[in-house]
Each structure stands twice: as C-alpha cells, then as structure tokens.
Design a protein around this motif. Structure first.
Motif, PDB file in Angstrom:
ATOM      1  N   LYS A   1       0.818  -1.208   0.000  1.00 24.08           N
ATOM      2  CA  LYS A   1       0.000   0.000   0.000  1.00 24.08           C
ATOM      3  C   LYS A   1       0.853   1.260   0.000  1.00 24.08           C
ATOM      4  O   LYS A   1       0.561   2.238  -0.692  1.00 24.08           O
ATOM      5  CB  LYS A   1      -0.909  -0.014   1.236  1.00 24.08           C
ATOM      6  CG  LYS A   1      -1.885   1.144   1.244  1.00 24.08           C
ATOM      7  CD  LYS A   1      -2.681   1.175   2.495  1.00 24.08           C
ATOM      8  CE  LYS A   1      -3.651   2.337   2.553  1.00 24.08           C
ATOM      9  NZ  LYS A   1      -3.159   3.578   2.051  1.00 24.08           N
TER      10      LYS A   1
ATOM     11  N   VAL B   1       2.110   1.791  -3.372  1.00 31.86           N
ATOM     12  CA  VAL B   1       1.065   2.337  -4.250  1.00 31.86           C
ATOM     13  C   VAL B   1       0.925   3.840  -4.011  1.00 31.86           C
ATOM     14  O   VAL B   1       0.912   4.646  -4.934  1.00 31.86           O
ATOM     15  CB  VAL B   1      -0.280   1.624  -4.003  1.00 31.86           C
ATOM     16  CG1 VAL B   1      -1.421   2.334  -4.736  1.00 31.86           C
ATOM     17  CG2 VAL B   1      -0.208   0.187  -4.467  1.00 31.86           C
ATOM     18  N   ASP B   2       0.828   4.214  -2.700  1.00 29.37           N
ATOM     19  CA  ASP B   2       0.651   5.625  -2.363  1.00 29.37           C
ATOM     20  C   ASP B   2       1.800   6.481  -2.891  1.00 29.37           C
ATOM     21  O   ASP B   2       1.567   7.601  -3.378  1.00 29.37           O
ATOM     22  CB  ASP B   2       0.536   5.789  -0.840  1.00 29.37           C
ATOM     23  CG  ASP B   2      -0.817   5.278  -0.332  1.00 29.37           C
ATOM     24  OD1 ASP B   2      -1.724   5.021  -1.189  1.00 29.37           O
ATOM     25  OD2 ASP B   2      -0.996   5.119   0.885  1.00 29.37           O
TER      26      ASP B   2
ATOM     27  N   MET C   1       1.585   6.486  -6.865  1.00 32.55           N
ATOM     28  CA  MET C   1       0.399   7.114  -7.431  1.00 32.55           C
ATOM     29  C   MET C   1       0.242   8.562  -6.969  1.00 32.55           C
ATOM     30  O   MET C   1      -0.780   9.200  -7.207  1.00 32.55           O
ATOM     31  CB  MET C   1      -0.882   6.316  -7.086  1.00 32.55           C
ATOM     32  CG  MET C   1      -0.872   4.891  -7.599  1.00 32.55           C
ATOM     33  SD  MET C   1      -0.244   4.682  -9.282  1.00 32.55           S
ATOM     34  CE  MET C   1      -1.616   5.283 -10.226  1.00 32.55           C
ATOM     35  N   GLY C   2       1.318   9.057  -6.285  1.00 34.71           N
ATOM     36  CA  GLY C   2       1.363  10.477  -5.973  1.00 34.71           C
ATOM     37  C   GLY C   2       0.601  10.874  -4.729  1.00 34.71           C
ATOM     38  O   GLY C   2       0.412  12.046  -4.447  1.00 34.71           O
ATOM     39  N   ARG C   3       0.118   9.922  -3.968  1.00 37.57           N
ATOM     40  CA  ARG C   3      -0.658  10.279  -2.780  1.00 37.57           C
ATOM     41  C   ARG C   3       0.267  10.841  -1.701  1.00 37.57           C
ATOM     42  O   ARG C   3      -0.092  11.795  -1.008  1.00 37.57           O
ATOM     43  CB  ARG C   3      -1.415   9.055  -2.259  1.00 37.57           C
ATOM     44  CG  ARG C   3      -2.443   9.440  -1.210  1.00 37.57           C
ATOM     45  CD  ARG C   3      -3.097   8.231  -0.641  1.00 37.57           C
ATOM     46  NE  ARG C   3      -4.271   8.556   0.120  1.00 37.57           N
ATOM     47  CZ  ARG C   3      -4.965   7.675   0.840  1.00 37.57           C
ATOM     48  NH1 ARG C   3      -4.545   6.401   0.838  1.00 37.57           N
ATOM     49  NH2 ARG C   3      -6.019   8.041   1.514  1.00 37.57           N
TER      50      ARG C   3
ATOM     51  N   THR D   1      -1.798  -1.807  -8.734  1.00 38.44           N
ATOM     52  CA  THR D   1      -3.102  -1.113  -8.729  1.00 38.44           C
ATOM     53  C   THR D   1      -4.206  -1.912  -9.414  1.00 38.44           C
ATOM     54  O   THR D   1      -5.368  -1.522  -9.338  1.00 38.44           O
ATOM     55  CB  THR D   1      -2.987   0.237  -9.442  1.00 38.44           C
ATOM     56  OG1 THR D   1      -2.716  -0.025 -10.834  1.00 38.44           O
ATOM     57  CG2 THR D   1      -1.888   1.082  -8.884  1.00 38.44           C
TER      58      THR D   1
ATOM     59  N   TYR E   1      -5.015   8.411 -15.360  1.00 36.29           N
ATOM     60  CA  TYR E   1      -5.043   8.876 -13.980  1.00 36.29           C
ATOM     61  C   TYR E   1      -4.106  10.053 -13.803  1.00 36.29           C
ATOM     62  O   TYR E   1      -4.476  11.109 -13.285  1.00 36.29           O
ATOM     63  CB  TYR E   1      -4.650   7.688 -13.077  1.00 36.29           C
ATOM     64  CG  TYR E   1      -4.356   8.056 -11.645  1.00 36.29           C
ATOM     65  CD1 TYR E   1      -5.413   8.226 -10.732  1.00 36.29           C
ATOM     66  CD2 TYR E   1      -3.057   8.234 -11.193  1.00 36.29           C
ATOM     67  CE1 TYR E   1      -5.133   8.550  -9.430  1.00 36.29           C
ATOM     68  CE2 TYR E   1      -2.789   8.555  -9.882  1.00 36.29           C
ATOM     69  CZ  TYR E   1      -3.831   8.703  -8.986  1.00 36.29           C
ATOM     70  OH  TYR E   1      -3.550   9.021  -7.693  1.00 36.29           O
TER      71      TYR E   1
ATOM     72  N   THR F   1      -5.312  13.212 -15.585  1.00 34.60           N
ATOM     73  CA  THR F   1      -6.320  13.936 -14.821  1.00 34.60           C
ATOM     74  C   THR F   1      -5.672  14.867 -13.817  1.00 34.60           C
ATOM     75  O   THR F   1      -6.012  16.054 -13.707  1.00 34.60           O
ATOM     76  CB  THR F   1      -7.225  12.935 -14.076  1.00 34.60           C
ATOM     77  OG1 THR F   1      -7.773  12.023 -15.008  1.00 34.60           O
ATOM     78  CG2 THR F   1      -8.361  13.638 -13.341  1.00 34.60           C
ATOM     79  N   LEU F   2      -4.661  14.267 -13.089  1.00 35.46           N
ATOM     80  CA  LEU F   2      -4.004  15.044 -12.036  1.00 35.46           C
ATOM     81  C   LEU F   2      -3.149  16.165 -12.613  1.00 35.46           C
ATOM     82  O   LEU F   2      -3.130  17.292 -12.098  1.00 35.46           O
ATOM     83  CB  LEU F   2      -3.156  14.124 -11.163  1.00 35.46           C
ATOM     84  CG  LEU F   2      -3.994  13.251 -10.201  1.00 35.46           C
ATOM     85  CD1 LEU F   2      -3.109  12.209  -9.556  1.00 35.46           C
ATOM     86  CD2 LEU F   2      -4.674  14.126  -9.162  1.00 35.46           C
TER      87      LEU F   2
ATOM     88  N   ARG G   1      -0.146  21.286 -10.617  1.00 35.71           N
ATOM     89  CA  ARG G   1       0.671  21.095  -9.418  1.00 35.71           C
ATOM     90  C   ARG G   1       1.053  19.666  -9.119  1.00 35.71           C
ATOM     91  O   ARG G   1       1.677  19.395  -8.115  1.00 35.71           O
ATOM     92  CB  ARG G   1      -0.078  21.676  -8.214  1.00 35.71           C
ATOM     93  CG  ARG G   1       0.062  23.200  -8.162  1.00 35.71           C
ATOM     94  CD  ARG G   1       0.270  23.663  -6.776  1.00 35.71           C
ATOM     95  NE  ARG G   1      -0.924  23.491  -6.012  1.00 35.71           N
ATOM     96  CZ  ARG G   1      -1.003  23.636  -4.686  1.00 35.71           C
ATOM     97  NH1 ARG G   1       0.092  23.931  -3.984  1.00 35.71           N
ATOM     98  NH2 ARG G   1      -2.138  23.478  -4.059  1.00 35.71           N
ATOM     99  N   MET G   2       0.594  18.731  -9.979  1.00 38.77           N
ATOM    100  CA  MET G   2       0.973  17.336  -9.737  1.00 38.77           C
ATOM    101  C   MET G   2       1.640  16.821 -10.996  1.00 38.77           C
ATOM    102  O   MET G   2       1.287  17.204 -12.097  1.00 38.77           O
ATOM    103  CB  MET G   2      -0.287  16.475  -9.437  1.00 38.77           C
ATOM    104  CG  MET G   2      -0.973  16.739  -8.123  1.00 38.77           C
ATOM    105  SD  MET G   2      -0.239  15.820  -6.789  1.00 38.77           S
ATOM    106  CE  MET G   2      -0.912  14.201  -7.106  1.00 38.77           C
TER     107      MET G   2
END
Lengths: 141, 538
Positions: free
Chosen positions: A37, A40-41, A44-46, A76, A86, A89-90, A95-96
């Motif tokens: 996890k 993944v975070d 995936m940029g979290r 994922t 994905y 979209t960001l 800023r991402m």
C-alpha cells in the motif's frame, strides 16, 4: 560477462512466467521494508515522503516497457493506459506530476544509487551495494 | 329549456362525473407526478455524482485540491445543485456554492473509494440539491400532467355528451315531443331516423306507433258503434214518441215507469205525472175496469205472454168513457225489475160503431124493442143457459086484435103509433131482465125469466090485457082501444127447445083468437087450449 549476459537472457526469457520485481531504494535510506500500500501511495502520488517523513522521489520506467505494465498491474490492478489517464487527470488539474521516467533499468539503478530519496522498481537481478530492496513483488501469472 | 329534461339531466350528470374524475385523478396524478419528478431530480443528482465520482475519488485519494475544486465547480454548474464539497481525511479539499449543510437542503453524498483499492475509503463527495428548483419543476410537471388529464377528461366528457345527445337524448326528446303533440285518432305517427332502425329507440317508436294504431282502430270502432246505437235510439224513440198508440211501462204494483206522449194524450194525464206521484197506482187511476187491467197484468207476468182486452179508461179532459184495446206484455229486465209493457189503442169509435151495428141488428126500429133475430137468439140462449131441472121461464106470443082495421082505416102512421104505444106498455109491465120483442107486423114476443109458477105468469098476462083498456090517440080526436091475444108456453113443461116452445105458444095464441080474442091462453099438451072463460070477450 558472458555468464552475466546468459543470466540476463535467462531472466528475460523466464520473466513472464515467474517475473520478480524488486522495489529498490538508496542503500542509505533508513527504510528497511515497505508495504504494498505504501508503495502504491508513493507511486500514485498520494504521498511524497517515506514513512519516516523523509522525502521520496519516485522513478518510473519509460512507457511501453513490459516491466512497467507488469508493475502497475500488480500494484493497482490497472493497465498502463488507465494509469496514464489517472496521471493525465491530475496533471491537468495542476501542481501534480507523475514519476519521472528513466530510459532503462540500468539507468534506474544508477539514479537510485546516486539519490538517497529515490525509489524505483527493477526486475530481479543482482544489485550493486548502494541500493537495497525494500520489497519483492512476485508476479504469478 | 326545461330543467327536468333528459338532455339537461344527462349533461349535468356527465359534467359532474367528469368533474369528479378530473378532481380525483388530477389530485392523484399530481401527487404521483410530483413525487416522480422529485425522485427523477434526485436520481439526476445521483447520476451527476456518479459521473464525477471517479475524478472526485482521485482528487480525494491524492488530496488534490485543484482537482477537487474542478469537480465541485463542475457540479455546481448544474442548476439542480446549489452546493458541492469533497472531503478527504476529514478535511474539505474542494467546496463550491452554498453551504451544503443547511437543514432545509439534505445533502446527497457518496463515498469515495481509492481508485486502486475498492476497500479503502478515501473521502466523501456531497452535494446540496436545489430543492426549491426541483420542487418547482416537479410542481410544473405535475401541474402539466394534471392539466393534460383534466383537458383530456373534459374532451372525453364533451364527446360523450355530444354522442349521448346525438344518439339518445335528442331522438328521445324528439319522440317524446312528437308523442306529446299527437292526439290518438288524428292519424299521425312517429317517424324515426334511419339511424335508429333496429335499436331501442326505433323499437320504442315502432311499438308506440302500433299502440297508436290499435287505439285509433278501437276509437273508430267505438265511434261507429256509438253512431249505430244513436241511430237506433233515435229510430226507436221516434217510434215511441210518435206512435199513435199509447205505450207505457208499469211495475207489478201498477206504478208507472215511463210512457209516451200518446199515452198521456189518451188518458189526459199530465206528462209530468209520473215524476210527481211515483207511488201512484196508475192502473187504478187510468182504467175504469181496474180489476180487469190488474188481472191482465198479473196474467201477462205469470204466463210470460202478452194478454189483451178492450178496456174502458177514465178520460179526464173529455166527458164520457173511452175504450182502448190494451195489450200487456211482460217486459221485465234486470235493471228495471219486474215490469209490464202496455200498448193501448183508442177503440172508442170502433166500440161505438160496433154497439150501433148491434143495436141496428137487434132492435126493432119502430118500437125500440128487440127484433125477431134478437128474440130468437135470446130464446136460444135462455134454453141453453137453463140448467137441467133448474130455473124455468115463460114465453108469451102476443098478437093485436083489430090492428089491420086501424091500419086500413087511419093509415100507417096510426098503426105505427098503436104499435109504438103497445110496445111501451109491454116494456113497462115486465122486468128489465125480461125480453120484449116485436117479431114483425103486430106480433110481439115476451120472454119472462124466472117465471116459476103459472099463477105469476097469468097475473102478468092479465096485467098486460088490463093495460090495453086505455084507448090510444090514433089520430087527433080519434081514440081507439086495442085488444090482444096472448099465447103462453112454459119451459121446460111445454117444450125443451125454442122451436117447440114457439110452436106451442102460437097454438095457445091461435086458440085465443078462435075463441073470441082479447084473452090469454096457456098451452095445453092435450091438444085443447085451456081458455080462461072468465075474461069477457070484447
């Protein structure tokens, strides 16, 4: 050298069957292991920091690489196109930015070796001492 | 227009029914439509949320405020959404529009899952729907539905009304109006449009026409019958009224029921008589022979056959007695009870002329005594009537002495005077019931009833002879005495039949003539006349 090449060839050949992906960080990075996890975070940029709050910099393979597709699929459950959408979209929101893409695994390993915050993934192979594996993914297909 | 007319009733009923349907159904459909519309809007909001769910999930996952802001701005572009917010880790990362947590606007929210792990909840997307707008639209929609429905119902009601009017109420009211104007007997009939041939209205009209026809036929028959009866009545009344015969109807007790003018003319009673004296015994009032009339009436009733007789009636306005021939016939019927019809003809003239003829036939015109014919009849009757061994009578034959001399000497007028005088004397000397007749010439015959013994007969004979002692004034200044010879025969001693009695009386009389006249003799069977020698001959 010939033995190494043979091994690589063997690895490549056997890759789809029992591909092993290694998530690697700089050897100086205090992080010993990471959960799926957490990886993944990160990718995936979290989050942009390791669990110990040290900043992290994700590195990605070039789009279209089989290993990259395999990696995201495993993490994922999404294919490359979905992952790109994905990110699109960001990025559009601003800023991402997605993980920086590097030409090949060799360059990846060098970058990780040179950058303490870096985190990347490579296929299973003998690694230099200045990188360490924080997670090993087994792609059972 | 009549408020009670079928058309108005049907119209009002249909209108009321349509109004009721419109009110009930539009209320129901308004409610349903409102709710549908409302839930449609809510579903639209839900769908909106679902549309942006993936993007919102990404924004929540990475905590990207820009993306979250984009999502909520996009949501609030819709007019059914007044506010939207995305929450991630208990922190609002994107919000737009009105505060979504006002009490009036319940929030519609969906949970945002991690794009990479369905199990992980990364945040929440909540929107505040534009309830007033939704409600307004729902109302509009519901109202449109209800209005449409009402219009539809109104149109259907109108159509029903027109159809019912055209196909039922108008033909019915037409029929009713026509029938109202028809008087049975005027020959008019109901006509029906071809459209209604075979249906109930056509059937109704047909039946009414048949009924009219029947009624007309019956009326016509009745009229003809009445006409015939009137004609008959007039005829009979004419016969009754104009008859010269008196026609009357009496009850058994003799009271008058009715009578025609001739009856009143004959009897001389006032015409209003029966009305005034209902209980009067008209039979007793009218008939002189009332017992006979009453017995005739009884006889007619008992024998049930007509009985007739000549009767005398009292005539109040003319003196004298009138004779009528009266026929009594039983005429009783159930309505009038036991009655007898009487018909009377005036036969007074006939009766009088009959009497006159009889008188002429039986009387001697000179003396007024019975003539030979009458004398013979009377003798025959006496013989016939006399019961065997019963009453006796005497017969006297008289012949005048010296009559031929007087007649020849003084003429016929003197002879006639003698005959007349003698006749008067004879008539005076005997009883009324005794018969005095002139047989012809100077010959007379006496029939003495109940002349039982010879002494009495002789006494009479002597009285007769004595009476002739008075002279008769045959001519002015001339007096003549008349003698007579009397022959006597007794029944039944001197004969049991008229012929022998006459013969024997004649023999006795001639015996007197032979022995000197002006005497009497009684027949003697021995062939010798017993002459009373005591009487001196003149």
């Amino acid at each position: 050298m010939a033995r190494v090449m043979l091994l690589i060839v063997a690895l490549i050949l056997s890759g789809p069957l029992q591909a092993q992906i290694l998530v690697i960080v700089n050897a100086h990075n205090p992080v010993a292991t990471l959960e799926k996890k957490q990886i993944v975070d990160l990718f995936m940029g979290r989050v942009s920091v390791f669990p110990n709050k040290q900043p992290a910099q994700t590195l990605d393979l070039k789009a279209g690489t089989p290993l990259r597709a395999g990696f995201y699929k495993y993490l994922t459950g999404k294919n490359e196109a979905q992952v790109d959408a994905y990110w699109a979209t960001l990025v559009f929101a601003g800023r991402m930015s997605p993980p920086r893409q590097v030409a090949d695994e060799k360059a990846l390993i060098q970058e990780v070796a040179a950058e303490p915050a870096a985190i990347a993934y490579v296929s299973k192979q003998p690694l230099p001492a200045n990188v360490k594996v924080v997670m090993e993914l087994a792609l059972d297909e | 227009m009549n408020i009670k007319s079928l058309h108005i009733k049907v119209s009002l009923s249909v209108a009321a029914a349509a109004l009721f349907v419109v009110i009930v159904s539009s209320q129901f459909f308004y409610q349903r439509s409102y709710e549908n519309s409302f839930s449609d809007s809510e579903r639209s909001v839900q769908q909106l949320l679902e549309t942006v769910q993936a993007t919102a999930a990404i924004a929540a996952y990475v905590g990207n405020r820009e993306l979250a802001q984009q999502v909520v701005s996009g949501l609030t572009q819709n007019d059914i959404v007044v506010g939207a917010k995305i929450t991630a880790n208990n922190e609002i990362i994107g919000q737009n529009g009105k505060s979504a947590d006002s009490k009036k606007n319940p929030l519609i929210s969906i949970v945002l899952h991690s794009p990479f792990d369905e199990k992980e909840i990364v945040g929440e997307l909540a929107v505040a729907p534009n309830i007033p707008l939704i409600a307004l639209r729902a109302r509009d929609s519901a109202m449109a539905t209800a209005m449409g429905l009402a219009a539809q119902a109104a149109v259907v009601a109108l159509l029903v009304l027109i159809l019912v009017y055209g196909m039922m109420t108008r033909p019915l009211s037409y029929l009713s109006g026509r029938l109202h104007r028809i008087t049975p007997g005027d020959g008019s009939r109901l006509d029906v449009h071809n459209l209604h041939r075979g249906d109930e209205i056509g059937l109704l009209a047909g039946d009414i026409n048949a009924l009219l026809h029947t009624v007309e036929k019956m009326l016509e028959e009745e009229r003809q019958l009445r006409h015939r009866v009137e004609l008959l009545e007039t005829r009979f009344r004419g016969i009754f009224e104009d008859s010269s015969a008196g026609i009357f109807l009496v009850r058994e007790q003799g009271t008058l029921v009715t009578a025609n003018p001739a009856f009143f003319r004959l009897t001389g009673l006032a015409e209003n008589h029966p009305v005034e004296h209902v209980d009067d015994n008209i039979v007793a009032r009218v008939f002189l022979d009332q017992e006979q009339a009453a017995s005739l009436i009884k006889l007619a009733l008992i024998s049930k056959r007509p009985h007739s007789a000549d009767l005398r009636i009292r005539c109040e306005n003319s003196d004298g007695v009138r004779w009528v021939h009266c026929i009594f016939s039983p005429a009783g019927n159930a309505q009038q009870g036991v009655t007898v019809e009487g018909v009377m003809y005036d036969v007074t003239q006939r009766k009088y002329s009959e009497d006159r003829i009889r008188e002429l036939a039986e009387k001697d015109s000179l003396t007024g005594l019975s003539n030979r014919q009458a004398a013979e009849t009377a003798l025959a009757e006496l013989v016939q009537q006399a019961p065997v061994g019963g009453s006796e009578f005497a017969i006297m034959m008289i012949d005048l002495d010296r009559f031929k001399f007087i007649n020849d000497t003084y003429g016929h007028d003197a002879g006639d005077k003698v005959l007349y005088t003698v006749a008067q004397r004879l008539r005076k000397l005997v009883r009324e019931s005794d018969v005095v007749a002139r047989l012809g010439g100077d010959e007379f015959l006496l029939l003495l009833n109940h002349a039982g013994n010879i002494d009495m007969v002789e006494r009479i004979a002597r009285k007769i002879l004595d009476a002739q002692q008075i002279p008769i004034d045959v001519q002015p200044g001339v007096l003549e005495k008349i003698g007579m010879s009397i022959g006597i025969a007794l029944y039944p001693d001197h004969g049991d039949n008229p012929l022998s009695l006459r013969k024997h009386a004649d023999q006795a009389m001639y015996a007197v003539k032979r022995q000197g006249k002006n005497n009497y003799a009684i027949y003697c069977p021995e062939g010798v006349s017993a002459v009373d020698e005591d009487v001196p001959a003149q």
